[in-house]
Design an enzyme around this catalytic site. Structure first.
Site, PDB file in Angstrom:
ATOM      1  CG  ASP A   1     -13.969   3.569   6.231  1.00 45.23           C
ATOM      2  OD1 ASP A   1     -15.087   3.719   6.015  1.00 45.23           O
ATOM      3  OD2 ASP A   1     -13.234   3.921   5.592  1.00 45.23           O
TER       4      ASP A   1
ATOM      5  CE  LYS B   1      -3.599   1.893   3.040  1.00 45.95           C
ATOM      6  NZ  LYS B   1      -4.729   1.346   3.865  1.00 45.95           N
TER       7      LYS B   1
END
Ligand SMILES: *[C@@H]1O[C@H](CO)[C@@H](O)[C@H](O)[C@H]1NC(C)=O
Length: 294
Positions: free
Chosen positions: A102, A9
């Site tokens: 989230d 990432k």
């Protein structure tokens, strides 16, 4: 060097993203400390101002899988397996004073999304993708928050956002329970609010989108014959589904479905003081068959 495929990432090299990345690394290191077997984060490094986090390579997200499978719902049995794992994982965070904030289908990944094609005569394409394994992992700890940390007033992605967050009443672990309730019902219905649905809702309110705009879009799958690729039938169906009381979504009256909806109604409880905790959810009768296996 180890000949192993991994996922990296790469964060944008702005201050804001660096902060999110550092916070994610802190959380992942804490998870690693608490759970020695956890292989989620393998390493991290900085490259030209970008923070890069190395993860084990996983499969498609539950969102991508649903999307590629014509938004065909998961069966109640599949939901039981997937929901139990997600609730266990998030419950672990909650026990350790963390809130994910989230949770959404995009952040729940199949460990391996290999599938077999099975004939299904109800489908236009006639073939349904059946996953070989239902193992899932929860990802993206960039906005995970420790109890002692500052709690941002606005968290979560809109569709999964708990009422107390929208109303700015303060929030804690319970907001994850709400989000998971939304995720599970989405698995059951197989439909998600995608951008096309969002555009269709605009059309409902404001009339058709001018064809010249649709012509310019690079998102060709939104367009069919110069119109939004959306038929009234689906549209009405969507609005009707979207607006009915929870229990009316039940497709059969089977006991397992009644249990699933009982669990959902406890998770989608407006009042945080009355909302079920994930610890309690793991003991809900819906999961009894899995607890017996374990
Ligand atoms: C979250 O806040 C509510 C309301 O103050 C409280 O009843 C509940 O126990 C809290 N949950 C956790 C996990 O701290």
């Amino acid at each position: 060097r180890s000949n192993e495929h991994v996922a990296v990432k790469i964060m944008r090299n702005t201050d804001c993203f660096c902060e999110v990345a550092r916070s994610e690394i802190t959380v992942l290191e804490e998870i690693k400390r608490l759970d020695d077997d956890n292989r989620l984060m393998l390493d991290w490094f900085e490259h030209k101002g970008h923070i890069c986090i190395v993860f084990e390579l996983l499969g498609l997200s539950t969102f991508e899988f649903l999307q590629q499978n014509e938004f065909l719902p998961f069966s109640v049995e599949q939901i039981r397996h997937v929901a139990f794992q997600i609730i266990k994982a998030v419950c672990f965070l909650h026990r350790n004073k963390l809130t994910h904030t989230d949770l959404k289908p995009e952040n729940i990944l199949f460990v391996c999304s290999d599938y077999d094609l099975e004939y299904n005569e109800d489908l236009v394409r006639c073939e349904e993708r059946k996953l070989r394994s239902l193992d899932v992992k929860v990802v993206d700890f960039g906005t995970a928050t420790f109890d002692h940390e500052h709690h941002e007033s606005l968290v979560s992605t809109r569709y999964y956002r708990a009422p107390e967050v929208i109303l700015d009443l303060g929030w804690n672990q319970s907001c994850d329970v709400w989000s998971l309730g939304c995720v599970i019902i989405e698995f059951y219905l197989g439909r998600t609010h995608d951008s096309k649905e969002h555009l269709a809702m605009m059309e409902r309110v404001l009339g058709p989108i001018p064809p010249h705009l649709l012509k310019q879009t690079r998102k060709k799958h939104y367009v069919h014959n110069e119109c939004l690729n959306w038929d009234e039938q689906n549209h009405d169906d969507y609005i009707r589904k979207y607006c009915q009381p929870l229990k009316l979504y039940m497709q059969t009256q089977k006991e397992e479905e009644r249990q699933l909806f009982d669990l959902l109604s406890c998770m989608l409880e407006y009042d945080v003081c009355k909302r079920i905790t994930l610890e309690e959810a793991l003991w809900h009768p819906f999961f009894t068959p899995l607890r017996m296996q374990n």
